[in-house]
Write a protein that holds these residues in place. Structure first.
Motif, PDB file in Angstrom:
ATOM      1  N   VAL A 165       0.856  -1.055  -0.050  1.00 18.67           N
ATOM      2  CA  VAL A 165      -0.173  -0.115   0.149  1.00 18.67           C
ATOM      3  C   VAL A 165       0.795   1.372  -0.081  1.00 18.67           C
ATOM      4  CG1 VAL A 165      -1.923   1.116   1.070  1.00 18.67           C
ATOM      5  CG2 VAL A 165      -1.924  -0.985   1.357  1.00 18.67           C
ATOM      6  N   GLU A 176      -4.666   6.313  -0.706  1.00 18.51           N
ATOM      7  CA  GLU A 176      -3.802   5.312  -0.785  1.00 18.51           C
ATOM      8  C   GLU A 176      -3.797   4.398  -1.860  1.00 18.51           C
ATOM      9  OE1 GLU A 176      -5.967   1.848   1.781  1.00 18.51           O
ATOM     10  OE2 GLU A 176      -5.570   3.583   3.031  1.00 18.51           O
ATOM     11  N   ARG A 178      -3.004   0.580  -3.956  1.00 20.18           N
ATOM     12  CA  ARG A 178      -2.448  -0.621  -3.794  1.00 20.18           C
ATOM     13  C   ARG A 178      -2.251  -1.163  -5.336  1.00 20.18           C
ATOM     14  NH1 ARG A 178      -2.528  -4.598   0.254  1.00 20.18           N
ATOM     15  NH2 ARG A 178      -3.792  -3.285   1.529  1.00 20.18           N
TER      16      ARG A 178
END
Length: 200
Positions: A165, A176, A178
């Motif tokens: 992440v 954020e 990922r």
């Protein structure tokens, strides 16, 4: 007395003709200038639209390179040097706004990439009082910028729970990402990057 009045009227008539001709010339000249200004504004609108379209296309094409550049050291390199493919979108927007695409140039600038588009309007001024105006078309140039808005937020990379992440602090808030299951790019890219016109 009557003869003199007729002579005066006869002498005044050419003056009236010249005055009327002068006024008509001014009317046509003002019309030509107004038309030229309108065509120039139209060409500028087409250039602005084309530059913004190219910049938005650049932003759309950043997705794979951006996600592959994480973590921070690779991201810094990516922001300095990456492919920009946006000019292909400029031609269609220029045409949709009654202008012909002339040229497009993309410039890397680290956190600020730019694209400059030149267009030429399709309609001519074509005024009888302006020699050569039958071939005169409005030209315009516009530059759009794709600005990276975020800063990397440090995390503990030894923590396996957040290894995949990556965090950013942006003007519109915290983000954020990922890379293994990234959010939709069309949403994320508008937080990461801003597209706007700049002065040439």
């Amino acid at each position: 007395m009557i003869g003199r009045s007729r002579r005066d009227a006869g002498q005044a008539f050419p003056i009236y003709v010249v005055m009327v001709a002068g006024l008509l010339f001014l009317v046509f000249a003002f019309f030509a200038v107004g038309k030229a200004a309108a065509l120039r504004n139209g060409a500028q609108g087409a250039a602005d639209a084309a530059a913004l379209a190219a910049a938005n296309e650049m932003r759309r094409n950043y997705e794979k390179g951006f996600l592959a550049s994480l973590p921070e050291d690779l991201l810094s390199q990516y922001l300095q040097r990456h492919p920009t493919i946006g000019c292909i979108a400029a031609e269609g927007l220029a045409s949709a706004n009654q202008a012909d695409f002339v040229d497009c140039r993309e410039t890397l600038g680290g956190r600020r990439d730019r694209v400059t588009v030149d267009v030429e309007g399709r309609k001519t001024v074509d005024s009888s009082v302006l020699p050569g105006s039958e071939n005169t078309r409005a030209k315009a140039k516009a530059t759009a910028e794709v600005e990276f808005l975020c800063d990397w937020t440090s995390v503990d990379l030894n923590d396996d729970s957040i290894r995949d992440v990556f965090y950013f602090t942006c003007e519109d808030g915290f983000l954020e990402i990922r890379p293994s299951s990234p959010p939709p790019w069309d949403q994320v890219s508008k937080i990461l990057y801003d597209v706007h016109l700049v002065d040439n």
